[in-house]
Design an enzyme around this catalytic site. Structure first.
Site, mmCIF file in Angstrom:
data_model
loop_
_atom_site.group_PDB
_atom_site.id
_atom_site.type_symbol
_atom_site.label_atom_id
_atom_site.label_comp_id
_atom_site.label_asym_id
_atom_site.label_seq_id
_atom_site.Cartn_x
_atom_site.Cartn_y
_atom_site.Cartn_z
ATOM 1 N N CYS A 80 9.107 -38.040 -14.125
ATOM 2 C CA CYS A 80 7.734 -38.502 -14.234
ATOM 3 C C CYS A 80 7.149 -38.516 -12.823
ATOM 4 C CB CYS A 80 7.671 -39.887 -14.861
ATOM 5 S SG CYS A 80 8.653 -41.131 -14.021
ATOM 6 N N TYR A 86 12.869 -33.009 -20.158
ATOM 7 C CA TYR A 86 11.410 -33.087 -20.268
ATOM 8 C C TYR A 86 10.752 -33.373 -18.930
ATOM 9 C CZ TYR A 86 11.800 -38.229 -20.139
ATOM 10 O OH TYR A 86 12.065 -39.520 -19.763
ATOM 11 N N ARG A 107 -3.437 -0.889 -6.625
ATOM 12 C CA ARG A 107 -2.536 -2.036 -6.741
ATOM 13 C C ARG A 107 -2.909 -2.798 -8.009
ATOM 14 N NH1 ARG A 107 -5.625 -5.063 -1.875
ATOM 15 N NH2 ARG A 107 -7.595 -4.985 -2.963
ATOM 16 N N SER A 128 15.029 -41.047 -15.675
ATOM 17 C CA SER A 128 13.756 -40.386 -15.401
ATOM 18 C C SER A 128 13.618 -40.306 -13.886
ATOM 19 C CB SER A 128 12.591 -41.166 -16.014
ATOM 20 O OG SER A 128 11.383 -40.514 -15.695
ATOM 21 N N GLY A 141 11.975 -40.326 -10.676
ATOM 22 C CA GLY A 141 10.673 -40.712 -10.127
ATOM 23 C C GLY A 141 10.511 -39.993 -8.809
ATOM 24 N N THR A 142 10.008 -38.780 -8.880
ATOM 25 C CA THR A 142 10.046 -37.936 -7.682
ATOM 26 C C THR A 142 9.041 -38.364 -6.611
ATOM 27 O OG1 THR A 142 8.685 -36.369 -8.915
ATOM 28 C CG2 THR A 142 11.042 -35.906 -8.775
ATOM 29 N N ASN A 143 8.056 -39.178 -6.980
ATOM 30 C CA ASN A 143 7.162 -39.692 -5.926
ATOM 31 C C ASN A 143 7.935 -40.586 -4.965
ATOM 32 O OD1 ASN A 143 5.134 -38.433 -7.283
ATOM 33 N ND2 ASN A 143 4.178 -40.304 -8.048
ATOM 34 N N ASP A 144 8.574 -41.613 -5.550
ATOM 35 C CA ASP A 144 9.341 -42.514 -4.693
ATOM 36 C C ASP A 144 10.566 -41.819 -4.102
ATOM 37 O OD1 ASP A 144 8.561 -45.203 -4.037
ATOM 38 O OD2 ASP A 144 8.383 -45.549 -6.191
ATOM 39 N N GLU A 150 15.085 -42.929 -8.368
ATOM 40 C CA GLU A 150 14.047 -42.743 -7.354
ATOM 41 C C GLU A 150 14.487 -43.215 -5.983
ATOM 42 O OE1 GLU A 150 10.567 -44.948 -8.541
ATOM 43 O OE2 GLU A 150 11.771 -46.499 -9.514
ATOM 44 N N LYS A 183 0.830 -1.198 0.000
ATOM 45 C CA LYS A 183 0.000 0.000 0.000
ATOM 46 C C LYS A 183 0.868 1.253 0.000
ATOM 47 C CE LYS A 183 -3.740 -0.522 2.411
ATOM 48 N NZ LYS A 183 -4.409 -0.761 3.704
ATOM 49 N N GLY A 200 -6.032 -10.903 6.616
ATOM 50 C CA GLY A 200 -6.114 -11.400 7.985
ATOM 51 C C GLY A 200 -5.612 -10.403 9.009
ATOM 52 N N MET A 229 -4.922 -6.293 10.775
ATOM 53 C CA MET A 229 -5.700 -5.241 11.396
ATOM 54 C C MET A 229 -6.397 -4.369 10.373
ATOM 55 S SD MET A 229 -4.468 -2.263 13.946
ATOM 56 C CE MET A 229 -4.608 -0.939 12.782
ATOM 57 N N HIS A 259 -6.342 -41.711 -2.648
ATOM 58 C CA HIS A 259 -6.356 -42.445 -3.911
ATOM 59 C C HIS A 259 -7.365 -41.849 -4.884
ATOM 60 C CE1 HIS A 259 -7.827 -45.664 -6.606
ATOM 61 N NE2 HIS A 259 -6.543 -45.959 -6.692
ATOM 62 N N ARG A 285 3.013 -47.141 -17.391
ATOM 63 C CA ARG A 285 3.058 -48.109 -16.294
ATOM 64 C C ARG A 285 2.489 -49.418 -16.820
ATOM 65 N NH1 ARG A 285 0.961 -43.380 -13.784
ATOM 66 N NH2 ARG A 285 2.238 -42.663 -12.025
ATOM 67 N N ARG A 305 7.873 -48.515 -18.525
ATOM 68 C CA ARG A 305 8.507 -48.941 -17.274
ATOM 69 C C ARG A 305 8.212 -50.417 -17.037
ATOM 70 N NH1 ARG A 305 6.647 -46.296 -11.702
ATOM 71 N NH2 ARG A 305 4.846 -47.624 -12.063
ATOM 72 N N ARG A 308 -3.097 3.048 8.631
ATOM 73 C CA ARG A 308 -3.433 1.894 7.785
ATOM 74 C C ARG A 308 -2.290 0.896 7.746
ATOM 75 N NH1 ARG A 308 -4.682 4.986 2.243
ATOM 76 N NH2 ARG A 308 -5.862 3.075 1.771
HETATM 77 P P1 ADP Z 1 -7.723 -2.100 3.415
HETATM 78 O O1 ADP Z 1 -6.349 -2.571 3.294
HETATM 79 O O2 ADP Z 1 -8.607 -2.972 4.221
HETATM 80 O O3 ADP Z 1 -8.313 -1.710 2.097
HETATM 81 P P2 ADP Z 1 -7.349 0.713 3.857
HETATM 82 O O4 ADP Z 1 -6.175 1.169 4.611
HETATM 83 O O5 ADP Z 1 -7.286 0.839 2.395
HETATM 84 O O6 ADP Z 1 -7.652 -0.784 4.295
HETATM 85 O O7 ADP Z 1 -8.590 1.496 4.414
HETATM 86 C C1 ADP Z 1 -9.884 1.016 4.507
HETATM 87 C C2 ADP Z 1 -10.862 2.050 4.005
HETATM 88 O O8 ADP Z 1 -10.656 3.301 4.608
HETATM 89 C C3 ADP Z 1 -10.726 2.245 2.532
HETATM 90 O O9 ADP Z 1 -11.986 2.178 1.939
HETATM 91 C C4 ADP Z 1 -10.117 3.577 2.367
HETATM 92 O O10 ADP Z 1 -10.605 4.196 1.216
HETATM 93 C C5 ADP Z 1 -10.528 4.313 3.634
HETATM 94 N N1 ADP Z 1 -9.501 5.271 4.020
HETATM 95 C C6 ADP Z 1 -8.250 4.965 4.405
HETATM 96 N N2 ADP Z 1 -7.527 6.073 4.644
HETATM 97 C C7 ADP Z 1 -8.338 7.117 4.383
HETATM 98 C C8 ADP Z 1 -8.175 8.528 4.411
HETATM 99 N N3 ADP Z 1 -7.020 9.088 4.744
HETATM 100 N N4 ADP Z 1 -9.229 9.298 4.069
HETATM 101 C C9 ADP Z 1 -10.394 8.731 3.734
HETATM 102 N N5 ADP Z 1 -10.624 7.416 3.676
HETATM 103 C C10 ADP Z 1 -9.609 6.608 3.994
HETATM 104 MG MG MG Z 2 -7.876 -0.456 0.955
#
Ligand code: ADP
Ligand code: MG
Ligand code: MG
Length: 893
Positions: A853, A873, A335, A785, A787-790, A766, A22, A100, A102, A451, A579, A634, A91
């Site tokens: 293989c 190959y 991105r 050849s 035989g990466t399984n064995d 193998e 980001k 996953g 924050m 299997h 085989r 084989r 952020r």
């Molecule tokens: P994520 O990685 O979950 O997308 P972000 O850091 O992009 O998290 O932020 C989550 C939301 O908060 C996004 O929709 C983003 O547009 C909004 N947001 C983040 N920073 C700002 C900011 N400075 N002003 C307004 N909206 C923001």
């Molecule tokens: Mg975002």
């Protein structure tokens, strides 16, 4: 002094390691002159230091202060100032996008005083108080770890009290009361007040982002996605802009092309008078990007221009998050966007057409796994569905058929033209015929490497395995699940890409990409809509390009003429592994049995002689299908007991018969033989070359059958290219003995038939000892050849048939490995032996041909490795051939 803080103006997209994805892209957009709210990024290095020492590096606070002052100067406002407050978002942003972790905290800097300032400057009380309550809510949950339902419940109560149906209907007074209640929740839950000092809010949020790197769900996510645990996350501090400042404001997400279909043209969702996650959260109905143009034409025009600029700059599909504050557009994130398989191929083709990327680069934009997804037929997404249960997605595709409970029934009903679905608790090698006869396979037990799963994937048959909710009774012929019972003949539909099991007979839509692969471009695009035509053409161009740049040849594993034919259509350049054990099953099993039971040479030779014409005919058909291409056969590999009845079952049968006084001579002798063949570790026992050197005449029979088949093909004017492969060799002496015998036979056959026969003889590598002594072994081998399984089995000391079910899941949970070494080659261990074996092989015999293989031959990551160590190959199951072609091409760019 280490620099821990970078202004958005100092950085670029290539600094993801340091600034996170980001942060690097925010810097890149700033550099491009796009309207990014000013801010700065705290590096992943600072996070790593924090995690290592349990506290932030001493200079971090100082550097943040300096950057913050610069930011305040630039904006002409101060963080949390009570007259005209600067607010920021904090952020998280790691090198790889990680859902996953924050969530972002918005509106940092608001407190009891600055909320009044914001209301005055913004000219909108409601907006200011709504922002404040959002801050306490987000900060409370993510920084102070208060259960977010406490806030949600308070909000619901407040709405009820004030008769507000939706959040935006809640009045200013309601929001003010809510803020008080939120602050009370913070006090109760943490024993302290919500921090009023803006800088403390900022510092707490930064530390919370650092810590979020190691939460349970973040760790879990990294394990699954194979992301290293030691990268750390960056923290982005970004000036707040407000999409919730009334009707001339809004927030949205946009893609430069449609990420699900690949359709060219901008695409996205927009919400007027909203902030942050409102769009994704789906609280209110969003409008399309086109509609945004009607409501907010000026920022829309700018957005379009920016999207085009970004796509030209990144030369790929980009997604962005943006906000409009009172008519002014702000870019908040971009991105290179994720996309479906379909979109990946189409977009790569479009970008080549637009001359934004080269064909080599197009190869980098798609993957073999994406191609796989395009090859399988699918259940009609528009049909009505009743879900029965969900198992593991073992082999993709859609299968619809009448339920049968054993292979015999499957074969019988399929022969009558029925579509059948084979339902088993689990499958074993005896189910092969039933699996071939069925549209798909559904099992209640076993994982993705069971299997059923492995065989189904090999055949390209749809399979859902491990559907544990199903109680399958093969005797009563019933499936019971959730109080419902299904019986033989009931229709069911399974989706091997999702693991879903449906009741009834759903429609199946065939894949045009598969038609293209099997029958060529014309067939693939015939009668299709424009978008599909574009997709098929893109696949064709990219795959053709992969073929033109790849060095690795792609062969197939095939045991029948039919499979050989299909693989050839799919682009196989020969057979890397035929085989022969399957040729000894079925009706022929009795002949093997007779050979094993033979008391004298004559009897044994008679059994072998009876096998000869059968085996020869198999080879003739396959050589014909593979005419002009190499076919590696084989010699028999598995232990002989696999051709005999099960010890326990037979013991019971014999005991019962004896008790009744009806003992059967044949069964008694058979039992004795089975006892004799019994081994405690059959995979390390009498098999492969050991069998050939122990059971006289067995390998000789096979070599003769192959030589004679080749002679027959030659006489018919064909171009047979058979190769003899000796399995499980550990020493050159073993290979020499078989080689001498085989060469003798080949010479004899050539003389008998009056044709010239050239049949290379090689060995599998193998066993670790074979890899370690490869230089010696190569003196007697025309090819290796791997035989990466064995080889995996013997290098790790894993018994493949036992360990996967026993503890592999546990091993993956604990991070011992991130993927089964039977699925993706263990490059550091087993791969080292492959490398060593290849180097030794070339030293011992500069003309040696090197291949691989086994399952790894069709696995993308492993293919890249094999390319890297210079093999000639890979060989894989017919349906993986196009994948291997693509990946072998990708390995070169
Ligand atoms: P994520 O990685 O979950 O997308 P972000 O850091 O992009 O998290 O932020 C989550 C939301 O908060 C996004 O929709 C983003 O547009 C909004 N947001 C983040 N920073 C700002 C900011 N400075 N002003 C307004 N909206 C923001
Ligand atoms: Mg975002
Ligand atoms: Mg989010």
């Amino acid at each position: 002094m280490t620099q821990y803080v970078y202004d958005f103006e100092h950085g670029d997209k290539d600094q993801k390691d340091l600034l996170g994805g980001k942060g690097a892209n925010l810097a890149e957009m700033t550099k491009l002159g796009l309207p990014v709210p000013p801010g700065f990024t705290i590096t992943t290095e600072a996070c790593r230091a924090y995690l290592a020492q349990g506290q932030a590096p001493a200079e971090l606070g100082v550097q943040v202060t300096k950057e913050l002052r610069l930011l305040e100067q630039k904006m002409g406002r101060r963080l949390g100032n009570s007259e005209d407050p600067l607010l920021v978002s904090v952020r998280s942003g790691a090198k790889f996008s990680m859902p996953g972790m924050m969530e972002t905290v918005l509106n940092i800097g608001l407190n009891d005083d600055s909320v009044e300032g914001l209301a005055r400057v913004g000219g909108d009380d409601r907006f200011a108080w709504d922002s404040y309550r959002r801050l306490i809510q987000m900060f409370g949950a993510t920084v102070m770890h208060i259960d977010s339902s406490k806030f949600a419940e308070a909000l619901d109560r407040k709405k009820q009290e004030h008769g507000a149906k939706t959040d935006p209907e809640l009045s200013v007074d309601g929001l003010k009361e809510l803020v008080d209640e939120y602050k009370e929740i913070v006090r109760e839950e943490t024993g302290r007040d919500f921090p009023q000092w803006p800088r403390e809010q900022l510092d707490m949020a930064i530390i919370a982002v650092f810590k979020s790197w190691n939460t349970e769900r973040a760790r879990l996510y990294r394990r699954r996605e194979r992301i290293p645990h030691d990268l750390g996350t960056a923290v982005n501090v970004c000036t707040m802009v407000f999409g919730n400042m009334g009707e001339s404001s809004g927030t949205g997400v946009a893609f430069t092309r449609d990420p699900s279909t690949g359709h060219a043209g901008h695409y996205g969702d927009y919400l007027i008078n909203a902030q942050g996650e409102d769009v994704v959260a789906g609280i209110r109905n969003t409008m399309s990007l086109a509609d945004m143009g009607d409501h907010h034409p000026e920022p829309f025009k700018q957005l379009e221009a920016n999207l085009r600029l970004l796509e030209t700059h990144y030369r790929d599909l980009c997604d962005v998050e943006f906000t409009v504050e009172r008519g002014k557009l702000w870019m908040l994130q971009t991105r290179v966007g994720k996309r479906t398989a379909n979109a990946a191929f189409r977009i790569a083709g479009q970008l080549v057409d637009e001359q934004l990327i080269t064909m080599d680069e197009a190869l980098e934009r798609v993957t073999g796994e994406q191609l796989v997804q395009l090859m399988f037929p699918q259940l009609d997404p528009n049909g009505e569905r009743t879900l029965v249960t969900k198992g593991m997605a073992a082999s993709p595709g859609a299968a619809v058929g009448k339920v049968v409970f054993d292979s015999a029934a499957a074969v019988e009903q399929a022969a009558q033209g029925e579509d059948v679905l084979l339902v088993r608790r689990e499958t074993n090698p005896d189910d092969l015929s039933g699996m071939i006869a069925s549209r798909g396979i559904l099992t209640a037990r076993g994982g993705k490497t069971s299997h059923a799963a492995v065989v189904a994937r090999g055949m390209g048959r749809t399979c859902v395995c491990g559907a544990e909710e199903l109680t399958i009774d093969p005797v009563a012929k019933t499936i019971t699940v959730g109080g419902k019972t299904y019986g033989e003949g009931d229709w069911m539909s399974i989706d091997g890409a999702t693991g879903e099991v449906f009741e009834g007979r759903l429609e199946v839509v065939p894949s045009p990409v598969m038609r293209y692969l099997e029958e060529g471009l014309e067939a693939g695009i015939e009668g299709q809509d424009d978008e599909t035509v574009e997709l098929v053409r893109a696949v064709d161009r990219i795959l053709t390009h992969a073929d033109s740049v790849r060095r690795l040849q792609v062969r197939t594993n095939a045991d029948t003429a039919e499979d050989s034919q299909r693989a050839r259509q799919l682009g196989a350049q020969g057979i890397g592994l035929c085989r022969t054990e399957h040729m000894f099953l079925g009706d022929r099993r009795v002949l093997i049995e007779r050979m094993i039971l033979a008391k004298e040479e004559g009897e044994k030779q008679a059994a072998l002689d009876a096998l000869l014409p059968l085996q020869r005919q198999d080879f003739v058909e396959m050589l014909e299908a593979m005419d002009g291409l190499p076919m590696t056969v084989r010699l028999l590999d598995p232990p002989l007991h696999e051709f005999l009845p099960d010890l326990t079952e037979l013991s019971v049968k014999v005991a019962v018969a004896e008790a009744k006084g009806e003992s059967d001579q044949h069964d008694t002798e058979l039992l004795e033989a089975v006892r004799k063949q019994h081994e405690s570790n059959p995979m390390l026992g009498l098999r492969g070359v050991r069998l050939g050197l122990t059971v006289k005449g067995l390998f000789a029979l096979q070599v003769r059958a192959l030589a004679e088949a080749a002679a027959i093909r030659k006489q018919a004017g064909g171009d047979p290219r058979p190769e003899v492969m000796v399995p499980l060799v550990g020493s050159i002496n073993e290979l020499d003995l078989i080689r001498d015998e085989s060469e003798q036979i080949i010479r004899t056959v050539a003389e008998e038939k009056g044709v010239e026969l050239s049949m290379p003889i090689g060995t599998m590598i193998e066993l670790p000892r074979a890899a370690l002594t490869s230089e010696r072994i190569a003196e007697s081998a025309d090819f290796f050849s791997f035989g990466t399984n064995d080889l995996t089995q013997t290098t790790w000391g894993f018994s493949r048939d036992d360990v996967e079910a026993a503890f592999f899941n546990n091993y993956m949970d604990k991070g011992v490995f991130t993927v089964s070494p039977f699925e993706t080659l263990d490059q550091t261990g087993v791969g080292r032996l492959v490398k060593l074996g290849a180097e030794g092989g070339r030293k011992g015999n500069p003309d040696i041909h090197l291949g691989v293989c086994g399952e790894h031959g069709g696995d993308p990551q492993s293919i890249h490795f094999f390319h890297g160590v210079g093999l000639d190959y890979v060989s894989c199951s017919p349906f993986r051939v196009p994948v291997a072609r693509l990946e072998a091409g990708r390995a070169t760019v």
